[in-house]
Every structure is written in structure tokens, then in C-alpha cells.
Design a protein around this motif. Structure first.
Motif, PDB file in Angstrom:
ATOM      1  N   GLU A  28       1.073  -1.172   0.234  1.00 28.03           N
ATOM      2  CA  GLU A  28      -0.043   0.059   0.255  1.00 28.03           C
ATOM      3  C   GLU A  28       0.994   1.362  -0.175  1.00 28.03           C
ATOM      4  O   GLU A  28       1.896   0.933   0.304  1.00 28.03           O
ATOM      5  N   PRO A  29       0.415   2.845  -0.549  1.00 24.09           N
ATOM      6  CA  PRO A  29       1.349   3.365  -0.561  1.00 24.09           C
ATOM      7  C   PRO A  29       1.391   4.142   0.558  1.00 24.09           C
ATOM      8  O   PRO A  29       0.088   3.850   1.236  1.00 24.09           O
ATOM      9  N   LEU A  30       2.622   4.178   0.971  1.00 19.38           N
ATOM     10  CA  LEU A  30       3.024   4.198   2.392  1.00 19.38           C
ATOM     11  C   LEU A  30       2.078   5.807   3.620  1.00 19.38           C
ATOM     12  O   LEU A  30       1.805   6.778   2.673  1.00 19.38           O
ATOM     13  N   ASP A  31       0.982   5.506   4.245  1.00 17.17           N
ATOM     14  CA  ASP A  31       0.537   6.667   5.365  1.00 17.17           C
ATOM     15  C   ASP A  31       0.880   6.459   6.629  1.00 17.17           C
ATOM     16  O   ASP A  31       0.155   5.613   6.869  1.00 17.17           O
ATOM     17  N   PRO A  32       1.553   7.785   6.601  1.00 15.34           N
ATOM     18  CA  PRO A  32       2.180   7.472   8.430  1.00 15.34           C
ATOM     19  C   PRO A  32       0.467   6.573   9.067  1.00 15.34           C
ATOM     20  O   PRO A  32       1.516   6.951  10.142  1.00 15.34           O
ATOM     21  N   GLU A  33       0.079   7.969   9.219  1.00 15.68           N
ATOM     22  CA  GLU A  33      -0.938   8.442   9.775  1.00 15.68           C
ATOM     23  C   GLU A  33      -2.081   6.300  10.398  1.00 15.68           C
ATOM     24  O   GLU A  33      -1.551   6.541  11.110  1.00 15.68           O
ATOM     25  N   ARG A  34      -1.752   5.956   9.216  1.00 15.25           N
ATOM     26  CA  ARG A  34      -2.127   4.669   9.165  1.00 15.25           C
ATOM     27  C   ARG A  34      -0.725   3.553   9.329  1.00 15.25           C
ATOM     28  O   ARG A  34      -1.617   2.516  10.222  1.00 15.25           O
ATOM     29  N   HIS A  35       0.095   3.990   9.464  1.00 12.86           N
ATOM     30  CA  HIS A  35       0.506   2.541   9.144  1.00 12.86           C
ATOM     31  C   HIS A  35       1.764   2.205  10.515  1.00 12.86           C
ATOM     32  O   HIS A  35       2.112   1.128  10.744  1.00 12.86           O
ATOM     33  N   ALA A  36       1.727   3.508  10.928  1.00 15.18           N
ATOM     34  CA  ALA A  36       2.884   4.343  11.849  1.00 15.18           C
ATOM     35  C   ALA A  36       3.320   3.364  12.998  1.00 15.18           C
ATOM     36  O   ALA A  36       3.830   2.905  13.366  1.00 15.18           O
ATOM     37  N   GLY A  37       1.872   3.077  13.774  1.00 15.70           N
ATOM     38  CA  GLY A  37       1.049   2.151  14.678  1.00 15.70           C
ATOM     39  C   GLY A  37       2.096   1.057  14.430  1.00 15.70           C
ATOM     40  O   GLY A  37       2.843   0.022  15.320  1.00 15.70           O
ATOM     41  N   ASP A  38       1.576   0.184  13.477  1.00 15.18           N
ATOM     42  CA  ASP A  38       2.337  -1.154  13.257  1.00 15.18           C
ATOM     43  C   ASP A  38       3.373  -1.471  12.661  1.00 15.18           C
ATOM     44  O   ASP A  38       4.251  -2.219  13.494  1.00 15.18           O
ATOM     45  N   LEU A  39       3.831  -0.386  12.291  1.00 14.53           N
ATOM     46  CA  LEU A  39       5.312  -0.514  12.085  1.00 14.53           C
ATOM     47  C   LEU A  39       6.617  -0.083  13.069  1.00 14.53           C
ATOM     48  O   LEU A  39       6.992  -1.504  12.986  1.00 14.53           O
ATOM     49  N   PHE A  40       6.202   0.795  14.089  1.00 10.28           N
ATOM     50  CA  PHE A  40       6.340   0.934  14.760  1.00 10.28           C
ATOM     51  C   PHE A  40       6.309  -0.478  16.259  1.00 10.28           C
ATOM     52  O   PHE A  40       7.344  -1.083  16.594  1.00 10.28           O
ATOM     53  N   ALA A  41       5.750  -0.868  16.348  1.00  9.00           N
ATOM     54  CA  ALA A  41       5.362  -3.019  16.808  1.00  9.00           C
ATOM     55  C   ALA A  41       6.355  -3.446  16.225  1.00  9.00           C
ATOM     56  O   ALA A  41       6.876  -4.622  16.610  1.00  9.00           O
ATOM     57  N   ALA A  42       6.249  -3.877  14.265  1.00  9.49           N
ATOM     58  CA  ALA A  42       6.419  -4.794  13.761  1.00  9.49           C
ATOM     59  C   ALA A  42       8.334  -4.388  13.971  1.00  9.49           C
ATOM     60  O   ALA A  42       9.536  -5.665  14.473  1.00  9.49           O
ATOM     61  N   ALA A  43       8.522  -3.279  14.323  1.00 10.14           N
ATOM     62  CA  ALA A  43       9.868  -3.042  14.621  1.00 10.14           C
ATOM     63  C   ALA A  43      10.508  -3.751  15.885  1.00 10.14           C
ATOM     64  O   ALA A  43      11.977  -3.517  15.938  1.00 10.14           O
ATOM     65  N   GLU A  44      10.347  -3.735  16.287  1.00  4.16           N
ATOM     66  CA  GLU A  44      10.644  -4.100  18.029  1.00  4.16           C
ATOM     67  C   GLU A  44      11.224  -5.286  17.771  1.00  4.16           C
ATOM     68  O   GLU A  44      12.123  -5.468  18.938  1.00  4.16           O
ATOM     69  N   GLY A  45      10.636  -6.390  16.873  1.00  2.00           N
ATOM     70  CA  GLY A  45      11.787  -7.877  17.488  1.00  2.00           C
ATOM     71  C   GLY A  45      12.663  -7.578  16.989  1.00  2.00           C
ATOM     72  O   GLY A  45      12.933  -9.500  16.845  1.00  2.00           O
ATOM     73  N   ASP A  46      13.214  -6.347  16.130  1.00  2.00           N
ATOM     74  CA  ASP A  46      14.363  -7.191  16.322  1.00  2.00           C
ATOM     75  C   ASP A  46      15.453  -6.375  16.262  1.00  2.00           C
ATOM     76  O   ASP A  46      15.321  -4.999  15.441  1.00  2.00           O
ATOM     77  N   PRO A  47      16.263  -6.293  16.693  1.00  2.00           N
ATOM     78  CA  PRO A  47      17.193  -5.310  17.357  1.00  2.00           C
ATOM     79  C   PRO A  47      18.133  -5.235  16.503  1.00  2.00           C
ATOM     80  O   PRO A  47      18.720  -3.744  15.876  1.00  2.00           O
ATOM     81  N   ALA A  48      18.610  -5.559  15.486  1.00  2.00           N
ATOM     82  CA  ALA A  48      19.618  -5.098  14.113  1.00  2.00           C
ATOM     83  C   ALA A  48      19.038  -4.691  13.182  1.00  2.00           C
ATOM     84  O   ALA A  48      19.585  -4.246  12.107  1.00  2.00           O
ATOM     85  N   LEU A  49      17.581  -4.898  13.134  1.00  2.00           N
ATOM     86  CA  LEU A  49      16.844  -3.947  11.793  1.00  2.00           C
ATOM     87  C   LEU A  49      17.415  -2.956  10.996  1.00  2.00           C
ATOM     88  O   LEU A  49      17.888  -2.736  10.338  1.00  2.00           O
ATOM     89  N   TRP A  50      18.384  -1.840  12.155  1.00  2.00           N
ATOM     90  CA  TRP A  50      18.421  -0.551  11.838  1.00  2.00           C
ATOM     91  C   TRP A  50      19.924  -0.630  11.362  1.00  2.00           C
ATOM     92  O   TRP A  50      19.917   0.597  11.251  1.00  2.00           O
ATOM     93  N   ASP A  51      20.668  -1.446  11.754  1.00  2.00           N
ATOM     94  CA  ASP A  51      22.566  -1.358  11.495  1.00  2.00           C
ATOM     95  C   ASP A  51      22.527  -1.423   9.650  1.00  2.00           C
ATOM     96  O   ASP A  51      23.714  -0.549  10.005  1.00  2.00           O
TER      97      ASP A  51
END
Length: 222
Positions: A28-51
Motif C-alpha cells: 500500500e502507498p505509505l500512509d504514516p497516519e495509518r501505518h506508523a503504529g503497526d510499523l513501530f510494533a513490527a520493528a521492535e522484534g529485531d534489534p539488528a533491523l536498523w544496523d
């Protein structure tokens, strides 16, 4: 391939802010108001994600939302949220979009831990590749990553990209040197790679426990 060099051609179109729909995933075209909460939760499970990304991690959902707003406003890169079962679980983008040369890259890819190495994640890459070649008419589809990022390099090879070499001291990212590994799929190679993706994604390729019968790398390898 016959060995005959095809006549060069520009792409027919540029990617647009439209949904790319698969059997398991929606881009889906990125929509921060709809997607940010889910994306923040998804990112929490992988500490190396942003390396190996040039941004992140983010302290809270507000900081991530501001970052996503800047991404959503961009046309190149053009960002999509990877949505599975109604939940945004990752990000992908087209970038370095060059219709005159029939060339397009995918990047800024990150998948939250629940999405990583799943059929849905593979289908997300397949949808981008199919749109790049069959929808937009590109002749070259690129993947680039930090040469030290072994996860990304293994993924590129599994997805059927050919390694082309390393650009040394190509970038400065987060204050450090980045050597960049380059990969590509060409339009003449795409039919075989597409067939490999589709064979792997077929439900018949998975047993009752969801375990693959044939590997993606084995199917896309030329």
C-alpha cells in the motif's frame, strides 16, 4: 538467453501510488497516519533491523511517524507499506527511477521480525519485480546493499539477482564507510526468475506445516 544483445528501450511508465495486490500481501502507498503504529510494533522484534539503514532506530512511534511523513512525501524513492492480514509489517520502495534508461532499483527494505523469511515477504519482492518488468516495462531491476550486510546479500541471491561487484568507499552512512554490493535482474532473465518465484509461492510448494518443499534459491538460480 541467446547471447544476442536486445535493442535498448525506455520504460513505458513510472511507478505510481497504487496498491500492488498479492495472494498473501498488499503493498500500500505509505500512509504514516495509518501505518506508523503497526510499523513501530513490527520493528521492535529485531534489534539488528536498523544496523545497515541510514536512519533509525526510533525512540517512539511519534519519531517514527515524523520520519515516515518525509518518506511518504517523496516520489523517488516511492515508498510502500507491506501489509499482511491488515497489519503493516515492513517497508519497501522503488528508487533511482530512470525511465529513459529502463532502469529501476528497490531499496529501503525492512521487514519486521514476524514478516522475515515468510512467503508474504517473498511475495512482496515478487510484486515489485513483476510491476517493474511486466507493468512498467523496465529492462534492468537493481538491488544494492552494504557489502557487509550478509542478510541482504543472501536475500538478493535467493530472489534471483546476479552479483555484479562492489563499489568501494561508495557512501558514508551513520558516520561509517559503506562499500556497496550491486545486484541486478535483466529483462531477458526475468521470465525464468518469475517462473521460479511463482513455483515457490504456489501453495503446492508447502506441506501441511507450511514447510517449503523446494527452495526459492534453487528455483530462481539460472
Amino acid at each position: 538467453m541467446s547471447g544476442v544483445t536486445p535493442t535498448p528501450h525506455p520504460a513505458r511508465d513510472r511507478p505510481r501510488r497504487t496498491v500492488l495486490e498479492g495472494a498473501r500481501v498488499r503493498l500500500e502507498p505509505l500512509d504514516p497516519e495509518r501505518h506508523a503504529g503497526d510499523l513501530f510494533a513490527a520493528a521492535e522484534g529485531d534489534p539488528a533491523l536498523w544496523d545497515y539503514l541510514p536512519y533509525g532506530p526510533f525512540d517512539d512511534v511519534g519519531a517514527l511517524t515524523e520520519h515516515l511523513r518525509a518518506q511518504a512525501a517523496s516520489d523517488d524513492p516511492l515508498f510502500y507499506a507491506v501489509v499482511v492480514g491488515g497489519v503493516a509489517s515492513g517497508i519497501v520502495s522503488y528508487l533511482r527511477i530512470e525511465p529513459a534508461h529502463g532502469c529501476i532499483e528497490i531499496g529501503h527494505i525492512w521487514f519486521g521480525a514476524p514478516l522475515q523469511r515468510t512467503p508474504a515477504a517473498t511475495e512482496a519482492i515478487y510484486l515489485l519485480a513483476r510491476e517493474a518488468f511486466d507493468g512498467l516495462g523496465n529492462r534492468r531491476f537493481e538491488w544494492k546493499c552494504n557489502a557487509a550486510n550478509e542478510r541482504s546479500r543472501r536475500a538478493a541471491e535467493r530472489f534471483g539477482f546476479t552479483f555484479e561487484g562492489v563499489f568501494r568507499q561508495h557512501m558514508i552512512v551513520k558516520g561509517g564507510n559503506r562499500d556497496t554490493a550491486w545486484y541486478s535482474i535483466l529483462d531477458g532473465e526475468w521470465p525464468a526468475v518469475r517462473a521460479g518465484f511463482e513455483a515457490w509461492l504456489d501453495e503446492a510448494n508447502f506441506d501441511a506445516d507450511g514447510v517449503q518443499r523446494r527452495s526459492l534459491g534453487g528455483l530462481t538460480r539460472r
